[in-house]
Scaffold this active site. Structure first.
Site, mmCIF file in Angstrom:
data_model
loop_
_atom_site.group_PDB
_atom_site.id
_atom_site.type_symbol
_atom_site.label_atom_id
_atom_site.label_comp_id
_atom_site.label_asym_id
_atom_site.label_seq_id
_atom_site.Cartn_x
_atom_site.Cartn_y
_atom_site.Cartn_z
ATOM 1 N N ASP A 317 -85.185 -52.705 -7.401
ATOM 2 C CA ASP A 317 -85.612 -51.703 -6.559
ATOM 3 C C ASP A 317 -84.910 -51.483 -5.509
ATOM 4 O O ASP A 317 -83.869 -52.326 -4.824
ATOM 5 C CB ASP A 317 -87.195 -52.068 -6.506
ATOM 6 C CG ASP A 317 -87.880 -50.747 -6.103
ATOM 7 O OD1 ASP A 317 -87.289 -49.865 -5.775
ATOM 8 O OD2 ASP A 317 -89.257 -50.897 -6.038
ATOM 9 N N GLU A 522 -96.336 -45.612 -0.868
ATOM 10 C CA GLU A 522 -95.570 -47.057 -0.664
ATOM 11 C C GLU A 522 -96.744 -47.636 0.390
ATOM 12 O O GLU A 522 -97.652 -47.187 0.887
ATOM 13 C CB GLU A 522 -94.316 -47.224 -0.772
ATOM 14 C CG GLU A 522 -93.728 -46.585 -2.127
ATOM 15 C CD GLU A 522 -92.159 -47.050 -2.163
ATOM 16 O OE1 GLU A 522 -91.791 -48.220 -1.666
ATOM 17 O OE2 GLU A 522 -91.308 -46.071 -2.371
HETATM 18 C C1 BGC Z 1 -89.835 -47.792 -5.125
HETATM 19 C C2 BGC Z 1 -89.747 -47.333 -6.551
HETATM 20 C C3 BGC Z 1 -88.893 -46.446 -6.703
HETATM 21 C C4 BGC Z 1 -87.732 -46.454 -5.791
HETATM 22 C C5 BGC Z 1 -86.764 -45.170 -5.912
HETATM 23 C C6 BGC Z 1 -88.636 -47.877 -4.155
HETATM 24 O O1 BGC Z 1 -88.922 -47.741 -2.755
HETATM 25 O O2 BGC Z 1 -90.723 -49.030 -5.080
HETATM 26 O O3 BGC Z 1 -90.993 -47.114 -7.286
HETATM 27 O O4 BGC Z 1 -88.503 -46.084 -8.054
HETATM 28 O O5 BGC Z 1 -88.002 -46.778 -4.512
HETATM 29 O O6 BGC Z 1 -87.079 -44.037 -5.046
HETATM 30 C C1 BGC Z 2 -88.383 -44.968 -1.270
HETATM 31 C C2 BGC Z 2 -87.446 -43.879 -1.388
HETATM 32 C C3 BGC Z 2 -87.308 -43.308 0.022
HETATM 33 C C4 BGC Z 2 -86.878 -44.049 0.856
HETATM 34 C C5 BGC Z 2 -86.602 -43.553 2.368
HETATM 35 C C6 BGC Z 2 -87.768 -45.962 -0.250
HETATM 36 O O1 BGC Z 2 -88.597 -46.955 -0.018
HETATM 37 O O2 BGC Z 2 -88.682 -45.514 -2.444
HETATM 38 O O3 BGC Z 2 -87.869 -43.071 -2.418
HETATM 39 O O4 BGC Z 2 -86.349 -42.006 -0.198
HETATM 40 O O5 BGC Z 2 -87.430 -45.260 0.902
HETATM 41 O O6 BGC Z 2 -86.492 -44.426 3.252
#
Ligand code: BGC
Ligand code: BGC
Length: 747
Positions: A317, A522
């Site tokens: 991830d 998140e």
């Molecule tokens: C998330 C994932 C996601 C990835 C890409 C991560 O922060 O936990 O679920 O697929 O970002 O956006």
């Molecule tokens: C998320 C991404 C996002 C990024 C921005 C990550 O944790 O999964 O999708 O674009 O954070 O900071």
């Protein structure tokens, strides 16, 4: 007669569907026969993979196992400003990157279908300049439609999808979304989320299919099959493993739970995902009992690859290899973080905002800290997926197709149907719903009344949700209700204006209070309170004081603590995060053009003091929530009769249950038949009950259908003292509707 034949036909289809859905054994058999058919093809792919791999330099290999985010390739990075040709040259031509992703919000400056295709195609075109011309696999989180793109249909988020109890519809939405991705040149969807939700304070609750491991498994399988149906797009089962065990609902914080919980609750959906042929798996950013999953050979290699037999590739991830150093404090350097993770079985790293990792990885292989065989193994798996989805033959998106598909009719209809089927009626005192023709003056008030962004939630155009102006499709609740003939809509835009609300309430026959949560994603959505926002609570108190009959529509990504509302409001309809078609689905339901049939995929607690609370906890624990798992009312009534449950079943046989279901009320409607079982006496304290099968049935007024459900032997296995799954002679109890019956399982 015609109707009889039709219902007979539907019954047969239903039985076929149920047995296909619920009999693990059959799935395996079909999978096996498919294997034989495609063996030659697989052999060809293996040959091609070996051919390419044998020509690759070390540099090309370390690039292949790396993924950067689109923002890294933009002129102004997080501010975007278009693709930077120098960066593209460096990342793709010099470092031979294997994959690029758009995290939430990673869209082109001008967020149109055509610009998306141009962006992805431009990236892909740089691979022509590389020695081996290996295509890039582009990945996005299309978790409820092609949700990064302005103008696409936004489907309900997963918690609502689970509330439909309709895996076929879920699969259809996933396959429609995959078609849109394919047209855009995007061949990888970071979906479905297979985490089992254990604490609604967690900001990702709405991304899950709720608290039941079986429901998560069935929905997960359907979505994987939908995404991969065309053979052009790869799914990613995420986040392996136990990400839902968020301690106190805090995202990515340390966890501590038993191996038994891991085996019984968190693992089954991934077992099913592997059986369903998920081509990739994404790893949980957190830890299992103090061990970050990204560093765990036991979980990634021994369990996932060897025991479950996963043959696709594992992606980390976001920045999680680096996190082993700066967040988890497991190792003091990036070198060691990469070493630990790749040696534990990681196949691709989502870096995502640097290329240092690629250079470092090369050094690590040169020095022997990571063996080249391990790297080859990872590259082989990645190339294989690229071949399997036909990326080598056809790697560009199609501008016309992408433009044609954005917001297409079929997707709109599917999203509407899903939103309708998800809506869950929690309370309906004195049958205040559906709203009858006598109620002419309808007050509509609350923050969600005229908001689309709140209907859609996080992961919509932006990571943390959309701007209202960017949601071009769909209508708000207010826009839809205004179009209804024969009623006078009284809208109070500022729901905090007490005087205006009281004044309007005095003029109205009833009120619709549209309440809910601001979008989040998140960890930004983690919360310490599940209460409705204080201003919204105040609004409800005013409506109660004015003694106006009120239907509360709740738009939220998790159960909120609504004990006061459940006592004092007349009706409550939970809409989850229903997406762009949510406004019209809500109004159709409130006014009786649709009869709600959604059922809770998650418990609604009375207050946060009850957490953690799940319906399937052990029978010695309390379960006295506000609304239990499976709850949901209808405008009609259903009668269960002729329930047939065998007295005994022998090991190796599936347990079959049948019943007659009749609609004995005044409206056509859907019933979700839920089949549970529980252990009677066994070596581990029985769970109160465990869901084993379900079916959503539509019945016209007065109609009756026979329903058959089955439990496979696989599902009846128990995890003994010794932590081994086994079939055992014993009694279990079957629960369906109000009926309970003990069944003996023989050897
Ligand atoms: C998330 C994932 C996601 C990835 C890409 C991560 O922060 O936990 O679920 O697929 O970002 O956006
Ligand atoms: C998320 C991404 C996002 C990024 C921005 C990550 O944790 O999964 O999708 O674009 O954070 O900071």
């Amino acid at each position: 007669m015609k109707q009889k034949i039709l219902s007979l036909f539907m019954l047969v289809i239903l039985i076929i569907f149920i047995s296909a859905c619920h009999t693990g054994k059959k799935d395996i058999e079909t999978a096996k026969s498919q294997d034989v058919k495609t063996n030659t093809q697989i052999g060809d792919i293996d040959k091609k993979v070996e051919e390419v791999l044998s020509q690759m330099t070390l540099q090309e290999k370390v690039g292949q196992v790396s993924q950067v985010d689109i923002h890294y390739l933009m002129k102004k990075q997080w501010e975007k400003g278009g693709l930077d040709p120098k960066r593209l040259e460096e990342v793709i031509v010099k470092y031979n990157i294997g994959s690029i992703l758009s995290g939430g919000g990673g869209s082109p400056d001008n967020n149109t279908p055509i610009e998306w295709v141009k962006m992805v195609n431009e990236i892909q075109s740089y691979t022509e300049k590389t020695r081996l011309k290996i295509p890039i696999i582009y990945g996005v989180d299309a978790v409820h439609g092609h949700n990064n793109l302005k103008g696409s249909v936004i489907y309900p988020h997963n918690l609502g999808v689970a509330a439909t109890w309709n895996p076929e519809l879920a699969s259809k939405s996933a396959s429609l979304t995959a078609n849109e991705l394919y047209a855009s040149g995007i061949r990888w969807n970071f979906a479905p989320v297979l985490d089992v939700s254990m604490d609604p304070r967690w900001g990702r609750t709405y991304e899950t299919f709720g608290e039941d491991t079986y429901l998560v498994s069935v929905m997960g399988r359907s979505i994987i099959e939908g995404i991969q149906e065309s053979g052009k797009v790869a799914a990613s089962a995420k986040h392996f493993l136990s990400y839902g065990a968020a301690n106190n609902g805090q995202d990515r914080q340390s966890t501590d739970f038993s191996d038994r919980t891991l085996q019984e609750i968190f693992l089954p959906p991934f077992r099913e995902a592997v059986k369903a042929g998920a081509k990739t798996v994404m790893i949980n950013s957190g830890d299992v009992n103090g061990v970050p999953v990204h560093s765990s050979k036991e979980l990634m290699t021994d369990l996932l690859k060897e025991e479950l037999g996963f043959e696709g590739f594992i992606i980390s991830d976001w920045e999680d290899v680096r996190k082993l150093e700066y967040y988890h404090k497991l190792v003091p350097s990036l070198e060691e973080a990469l070493t630990v993770s790749f040696n534990a079985g990681l196949d691709m790293t989502m870096i995502p905002m640097s290329i240092d990792d690629i250079k470092t990885l090369e050094e690590l292989v040169k020095s022997g800290k990571i063996l080249e065989e391990r790297l080859d193994d990872a590259v082989r798996k990645i190339l294989k997926v690229k071949y399997e989805i036909g990326l080598f033959e056809d790697k560009y998106g199609d501008e016309n197709k992408a433009a044609e598909l954005a917001g297409n009719e079929e997707s709109i209809n599917t999203a509407k149907q899903m939103a309708l089927e998800s809506l869950t009626l929690l309370k309906n005192e004195n049958n205040i719903l559906p709203i009858t023709k006598e109620k002419k003056n309808i007050l509509i008030v609350g923050p969600v009344a005229d908001s689309k962004r709140m209907l859609c939630g996080g992961w919509t155009i932006g990571w943390q949700g959309a701007d209202e102006k960017d949601l071009v499709l769909g209508e708000t609740i207010l826009q839809v209700v205004k179009k209804k003939e024969g009623i006078n809509v009284i809208y109070v835009p500022n729901y905090e204006d007490e005087e205006k609300v009281r004044e309007a309430a005095k003029k109205a026959d009833m009120a619709i209070a549209a309440l809910g949560e601001e979008p989040y994603a998140e960890y930004e959505g983690d919360t310490e309170s599940l209460d409705i926002a204080i201003e919204q609570q105040k609004l409800l108190h005013i409506l109660e004081e004015e003694k106006i009959p009120t239907a509360v529509v709740l738009v939220s990504g998790r159960p909120l603590t609504i004990e006061w509302a459940s006592k004092n409001m007349d009706a409550i309809l939970w809409a989850y995060l229903p997406g762009t078609e949510g406004g019209s689905a809500i109004i159709d339901t409130l006014f009786g053009d649709y009869n709600p049939g959604g059922r809770l995929p998650i418990t609604i607690p009375k207050n946060i003091g009850q957490l953690p609370i799940t319906y399937n906890s052990r029978q010695t624990s309390n379960y006295d929530p506000l609304y239990p798992f499976g709850h949901g009312l209808s405008y009609t009534k259903f009668q269960y009769s002729k329930i047939s449950i065998p007295d005994k079943v022998s090991a190796g046989d599936n347990l079959r249950v049948s019943l007659n279901l009749k609609n004995i009320g005044e409206y056509a409607g859907d019933e979700v038949v839920l089949l549970y079982f529980n252990e009677m006496y066994t070596e581990v304290i029985p769970r109160r009950k465990q869901l084993a099968a379900f079916s959503r049935i539509h019945l016209e007024k007065g109609e009756e259908k026979k329903v058959e459900l089955g439990i496979s032997q696989e599902q009846l296995k128990i995890l003994g003292h010794d932590m081994k799954w086994m079939n055992k002679e014993r009694d279990i109890q079957i629960q369906i509707g109000d009926i309970k019956k003990v069944v003996h399982i023989t050897k």
